[in-house]
Design a protein around this motif. Structure first.
Motif, PDB file in Angstrom:
ATOM      1  N   GLY A 168      -8.953 -15.204 -13.787  1.00  0.00           N
ATOM      2  CA  GLY A 168      -9.391 -17.434 -13.194  1.00  0.00           C
ATOM      3  C   GLY A 168      -9.844 -17.298 -12.293  1.00  0.00           C
ATOM      4  O   GLY A 168     -10.402 -17.289 -11.549  1.00  0.00           O
ATOM      5  N   GLU A 169      -8.712 -18.911 -11.608  1.00  0.00           N
ATOM      6  CA  GLU A 169      -8.670 -19.167 -10.114  1.00  0.00           C
ATOM      7  C   GLU A 169      -7.595 -18.827  -9.413  1.00  0.00           C
ATOM      8  O   GLU A 169      -8.040 -18.315  -8.140  1.00  0.00           O
ATOM      9  CB  GLU A 169      -8.336 -20.615 -10.514  1.00  0.00           C
ATOM     10  N   HIS A 170      -7.402 -17.043  -9.671  1.00  0.00           N
ATOM     11  CA  HIS A 170      -6.411 -16.148  -8.742  1.00  0.00           C
ATOM     12  C   HIS A 170      -6.749 -15.160  -8.714  1.00  0.00           C
ATOM     13  O   HIS A 170      -7.826 -14.395  -9.978  1.00  0.00           O
ATOM     14  CB  HIS A 170      -5.112 -16.287  -9.609  1.00  0.00           C
ATOM     15  N   GLU A 171      -6.608 -14.378  -7.723  1.00  0.00           N
ATOM     16  CA  GLU A 171      -7.181 -12.948  -7.351  1.00  0.00           C
ATOM     17  C   GLU A 171      -6.383 -12.049  -7.389  1.00  0.00           C
ATOM     18  O   GLU A 171      -4.008 -12.701  -7.048  1.00  0.00           O
ATOM     19  CB  GLU A 171      -7.432 -12.823  -5.799  1.00  0.00           C
ATOM     20  N   TYR A 172      -6.056 -10.841  -7.407  1.00  0.00           N
ATOM     21  CA  TYR A 172      -4.992  -9.706  -7.847  1.00  0.00           C
ATOM     22  C   TYR A 172      -5.548  -8.670  -7.140  1.00  0.00           C
ATOM     23  O   TYR A 172      -6.953  -8.130  -7.301  1.00  0.00           O
ATOM     24  CB  TYR A 172      -4.672  -9.108  -9.185  1.00  0.00           C
ATOM     25  N   ILE A 173      -4.666  -7.617  -6.845  1.00  0.00           N
ATOM     26  CA  ILE A 173      -4.624  -6.324  -6.436  1.00  0.00           C
ATOM     27  C   ILE A 173      -4.406  -5.299  -7.583  1.00  0.00           C
ATOM     28  O   ILE A 173      -2.673  -6.259  -7.590  1.00  0.00           O
ATOM     29  CB  ILE A 173      -4.171  -5.903  -4.505  1.00  0.00           C
ATOM     30  N   PHE A 174      -4.851  -4.509  -7.930  1.00  0.00           N
ATOM     31  CA  PHE A 174      -4.140  -3.718  -9.091  1.00  0.00           C
ATOM     32  C   PHE A 174      -3.861  -2.226  -8.618  1.00  0.00           C
ATOM     33  O   PHE A 174      -4.991  -2.102  -7.422  1.00  0.00           O
ATOM     34  CB  PHE A 174      -4.802  -3.907 -10.536  1.00  0.00           C
ATOM     35  N   SER A 175      -3.682  -1.898  -8.808  1.00  0.00           N
ATOM     36  CA  SER A 175      -3.589   0.146  -9.371  1.00  0.00           C
ATOM     37  C   SER A 175      -3.806   0.566 -10.186  1.00  0.00           C
ATOM     38  O   SER A 175      -3.669   0.525 -11.241  1.00  0.00           O
ATOM     39  CB  SER A 175      -1.831   0.323  -8.469  1.00  0.00           C
ATOM     40  N   LYS A 176      -4.674   1.746  -9.597  1.00  0.00           N
ATOM     41  CA  LYS A 176      -5.164   2.870 -10.333  1.00  0.00           C
ATOM     42  C   LYS A 176      -3.806   4.126 -11.387  1.00  0.00           C
ATOM     43  O   LYS A 176      -3.695   4.952 -11.162  1.00  0.00           O
ATOM     44  CB  LYS A 176      -6.335   3.600 -10.249  1.00  0.00           C
ATOM     45  N   ASN A 177      -3.090   3.916 -10.381  1.00  0.00           N
ATOM     46  CA  ASN A 177      -1.638   4.802 -10.784  1.00  0.00           C
ATOM     47  C   ASN A 177      -0.644   4.103 -11.189  1.00  0.00           C
ATOM     48  O   ASN A 177       0.191   3.372 -10.732  1.00  0.00           O
ATOM     49  CB  ASN A 177      -1.185   5.538  -9.242  1.00  0.00           C
ATOM     50  N   PRO A 178      -0.072   4.858 -11.773  1.00  0.00           N
ATOM     51  CA  PRO A 178       1.435   4.092 -13.078  1.00  0.00           C
ATOM     52  C   PRO A 178       2.592   4.237 -12.063  1.00  0.00           C
ATOM     53  O   PRO A 178       2.482   5.102 -11.863  1.00  0.00           O
ATOM     54  CB  PRO A 178       1.119   3.962 -14.086  1.00  0.00           C
ATOM     55  N   GLY A 179       2.971   2.851 -12.671  1.00  0.00           N
ATOM     56  CA  GLY A 179       4.421   3.198 -11.788  1.00  0.00           C
ATOM     57  C   GLY A 179       4.424   2.318 -10.296  1.00  0.00           C
ATOM     58  O   GLY A 179       5.412   2.822  -9.297  1.00  0.00           O
ATOM     59  N   THR A 180       3.877   2.960  -9.336  1.00  0.00           N
ATOM     60  CA  THR A 180       3.553   2.259  -8.315  1.00  0.00           C
ATOM     61  C   THR A 180       3.992   0.761  -7.505  1.00  0.00           C
ATOM     62  O   THR A 180       4.375  -0.141  -9.218  1.00  0.00           O
ATOM     63  CB  THR A 180       2.325   2.141  -7.577  1.00  0.00           C
ATOM     64  N   GLY A 181       4.171   0.052  -6.775  1.00  0.00           N
ATOM     65  CA  GLY A 181       4.935  -1.376  -6.903  1.00  0.00           C
ATOM     66  C   GLY A 181       4.294  -1.558  -6.859  1.00  0.00           C
ATOM     67  O   GLY A 181       4.216  -3.209  -7.239  1.00  0.00           O
ATOM     68  N   GLN A 182       2.387  -1.379  -6.042  1.00  0.00           N
ATOM     69  CA  GLN A 182       1.957  -2.689  -6.914  1.00  0.00           C
ATOM     70  C   GLN A 182       1.552  -2.987  -8.648  1.00  0.00           C
ATOM     71  O   GLN A 182       1.248  -4.333  -8.327  1.00  0.00           O
ATOM     72  CB  GLN A 182       0.257  -2.010  -5.725  1.00  0.00           C
ATOM     73  N   PRO A 199       1.002  -0.908   0.449  1.00  0.00           N
ATOM     74  CA  PRO A 199       0.105  -0.013   0.193  1.00  0.00           C
ATOM     75  C   PRO A 199       0.971   1.446  -0.158  1.00  0.00           C
ATOM     76  O   PRO A 199       1.313   2.214   1.260  1.00  0.00           O
ATOM     77  CB  PRO A 199      -1.286  -0.241   1.094  1.00  0.00           C
ATOM     78  N   GLU A 200       0.895   2.224  -1.057  1.00  0.00           N
ATOM     79  CA  GLU A 200       1.428   3.495  -1.085  1.00  0.00           C
ATOM     80  C   GLU A 200      -0.416   4.597  -1.512  1.00  0.00           C
ATOM     81  O   GLU A 200      -0.848   3.866  -1.450  1.00  0.00           O
ATOM     82  CB  GLU A 200       2.257   3.284  -2.506  1.00  0.00           C
ATOM     83  N   SER A 201       0.397   5.383  -1.165  1.00  0.00           N
ATOM     84  CA  SER A 201      -0.929   6.872  -1.930  1.00  0.00           C
ATOM     85  C   SER A 201      -1.422   6.309  -3.178  1.00  0.00           C
ATOM     86  O   SER A 201      -0.737   5.777  -3.814  1.00  0.00           O
ATOM     87  CB  SER A 201      -0.210   8.178  -1.845  1.00  0.00           C
ATOM     88  N   GLY A 202      -2.942   6.333  -3.146  1.00  0.00           N
ATOM     89  CA  GLY A 202      -3.022   6.146  -4.400  1.00  0.00           C
ATOM     90  C   GLY A 202      -4.404   5.436  -3.884  1.00  0.00           C
ATOM     91  O   GLY A 202      -5.228   4.612  -3.234  1.00  0.00           O
ATOM     92  N   GLU A 203      -5.164   4.830  -5.455  1.00  0.00           N
ATOM     93  CA  GLU A 203      -6.606   3.614  -4.901  1.00  0.00           C
ATOM     94  C   GLU A 203      -6.204   2.215  -6.367  1.00  0.00           C
ATOM     95  O   GLU A 203      -5.455   2.112  -7.104  1.00  0.00           O
ATOM     96  CB  GLU A 203      -7.504   4.860  -6.517  1.00  0.00           C
ATOM     97  N   TYR A 204      -6.629   1.507  -5.629  1.00  0.00           N
ATOM     98  CA  TYR A 204      -6.330   0.015  -5.807  1.00  0.00           C
ATOM     99  C   TYR A 204      -7.941  -0.637  -5.876  1.00  0.00           C
ATOM    100  O   TYR A 204      -8.413  -0.023  -5.759  1.00  0.00           O
ATOM    101  CB  TYR A 204      -5.159  -0.737  -4.406  1.00  0.00           C
ATOM    102  N   TYR A 205      -7.078  -2.037  -6.538  1.00  0.00           N
ATOM    103  CA  TYR A 205      -8.780  -2.249  -6.693  1.00  0.00           C
ATOM    104  C   TYR A 205      -8.520  -4.328  -6.812  1.00  0.00           C
ATOM    105  O   TYR A 205      -7.246  -4.203  -7.154  1.00  0.00           O
ATOM    106  CB  TYR A 205      -9.164  -2.090  -7.760  1.00  0.00           C
ATOM    107  N   TRP A 206      -9.516  -4.832  -6.529  1.00  0.00           N
ATOM    108  CA  TRP A 206      -9.139  -6.125  -6.343  1.00  0.00           C
ATOM    109  C   TRP A 206      -9.717  -6.436  -7.553  1.00  0.00           C
ATOM    110  O   TRP A 206     -11.065  -6.497  -8.361  1.00  0.00           O
ATOM    111  CB  TRP A 206     -10.428  -6.650  -4.574  1.00  0.00           C
ATOM    112  N   GLU A 207      -9.371  -7.471  -8.066  1.00  0.00           N
ATOM    113  CA  GLU A 207      -9.673  -8.470  -9.549  1.00  0.00           C
ATOM    114  C   GLU A 207      -9.334  -9.595  -9.346  1.00  0.00           C
ATOM    115  O   GLU A 207      -8.496  -9.948  -9.042  1.00  0.00           O
ATOM    116  CB  GLU A 207      -9.398  -6.873 -11.092  1.00  0.00           C
ATOM    117  N   GLN A 208     -10.839 -11.230  -9.721  1.00  0.00           N
ATOM    118  CA  GLN A 208     -10.498 -12.315  -9.717  1.00  0.00           C
ATOM    119  C   GLN A 208      -9.990 -12.631 -11.284  1.00  0.00           C
ATOM    120  O   GLN A 208     -11.248 -11.637 -12.334  1.00  0.00           O
ATOM    121  CB  GLN A 208     -11.847 -12.974  -9.339  1.00  0.00           C
TER     122      GLN A 208
END
Length: 361
Positions: free
Chosen positions: A97-111, A86-95
């Motif tokens: 296939g069989e896996h789940e991930y967290i993506f960031s709406k802010n390019p360049g973040t560690g996530q 978690p860095e400053s910004g907006e993130y969203y959960w998405e499934q």
């Protein structure tokens, strides 16, 4: 002292400040998850930083403060632990296939970078699982060799992908998380473990780092280094063969057993590579860990290996050769130099070519 801030435990434990990240998501209709949890670890006695009830439209939102630690999101108590940096910004959960991930709406973040690597690693493992299903249906030797060759390439690619991911986050807690999450795989292949540790760099002190380094040191002690132990073992005709018989030549030693399906499959791959090994001047010898001689001889008759086959015999050798060579898993192979030094464990054909052509002793 723990300070509660907007339902989250303050990571810094100093002051309550305004949240600077938002993590949200909407669960699919088929989901039975009623709540989401944000944890400091992936479920092993983890502290719960946040617990949110999923709304009627199956959505959730968590707000908090950025930190240099890796957190984990779970959909329900038994859900998949999803890494979140978690860095400053907006993130969203998405499934996917069989896996789940967290993506960031802010390019360049560690996530963003972490999610890219996790997608590649998961895709690689899915290909391996599909190939394993294909292997169970294989009916002939030629197809077996092809599948085993593909499997070995995919595992090596997966190892390279992991090293690349750890390198991307060298010196950070993300690198530590990636290593710990893949311990089940790298602890079975020490040279991969060694590569990963070298790539991880100097990371912050943590319980996870301590766990990783303790395991690394434990496995390091178990590695066979220096001069290869001599052996005197019977071949299929009862002749006694010693390691010293191969002095002055490169020798590939293959520990296997008749009851070990991966060993038999590896032998088929090795048979295909054998002409190239002969071109390189590399001798091959198989050492079986079978307890019953008749099963060993039957396997030799069925597989028809092109190289000499020996059987572990404590009475003749004076000790268990597999123990002398610190064999814990089979198949295990060692490349031994002309002067008897252990050069590499479980080498690929490319690694053998490099070592021999560069005259590494």
């Amino acid at each position: 002292m723990r300070i509660i801030c907007f339902g989250l435990l303050s990571i810094l434990g100093v002051a309550c400040t305004s949240p600077n990240y938002t993590l949200s998501g909407k669960l699919p209709e088929a989901s039975i998850g009623k709540e989401v949890l944000l944890l400091t670890r992936d479920g092993r006695g983890a502290d719960t930083l946040a617990r949110r009830v999923v709304t009627e439209d199956r959505s959730f939102e968590i707000k908090g403060e950025e930190t240099d630690r890796v957190l984990y999101l779970k959909i329900g108590e038994r859900g998949q632990a999803i890494p979140f940096y978690p860095e400053s910004g907006e993130y969203y959960w998405e499934q996917r296939g069989e896996h789940e991930y967290i993506f960031s709406k802010n390019p360049g973040t560690g996530q963003v970078r972490l999610a890219e690597h996790l997608l590649k690693l998961d895709s690689n493992m899915q290909q391996i699982q599909l190939l394993q299903q294909k292997y169970r249906d294989v009916k002939n030797e030629e197809d077996t060799q092809l599948v085993m060759g593909e499997n070995e390439l995919l595992w090596r690619k997966g190892n390279d992908l992991l090293v690349d991911a750890v390198k991307e986050f060298e010196g950070t807690n993300i690198a530590v998380m990636l290593v710990r999450e893949n311990m089940w795989k790298i602890e079975q292949e020490f040279k991969v473990f060694k590569r990963v540790i070298g790539t991880m760099g100097v990371v912050p002190e943590s319980e996870d780092k301590e766990e990783i380094m303790n395991k690394y040191k434990e496995l390091e002690i178990k590695q066979l280094t220096g001069q290869a132990p001599d052996f005197k073992l019977p071949d299929a005709k009862g002749n006694i063969v010693a390691l010293s018989d191969y002095k002055g030549k490169y020798l590939l030693v293959d520990f296997w057993a008749s009851w070990c399906a991966p060993c038999r499959a590896k032998a088929k791959v090795l048979k295909k590579e054998y002409p190239r090994l002969q071109e390189l001047g590399v001798e091959v010898v198989g050492i079986s860990c079978d307890k019953k001689k008749d099963q060993w001889l039957k396997a030799i008759e069925e597989d028809k290996p092109l190289w000499r086959q020996l059987l572990v015999d404590k009475e003749i050798n004076g000790s268990d050769t597999s123990d002398d060579y610190k064999v814990e898993f089979i198949p295990t192979l060692y490349l031994i130099s002309p002067d008897g030094a252990v050069l590499e464990k479980n080498p690929s054909l490319e690694e053998i070519e490099m070592l021999v052509e560069n005259k590494v002793y």
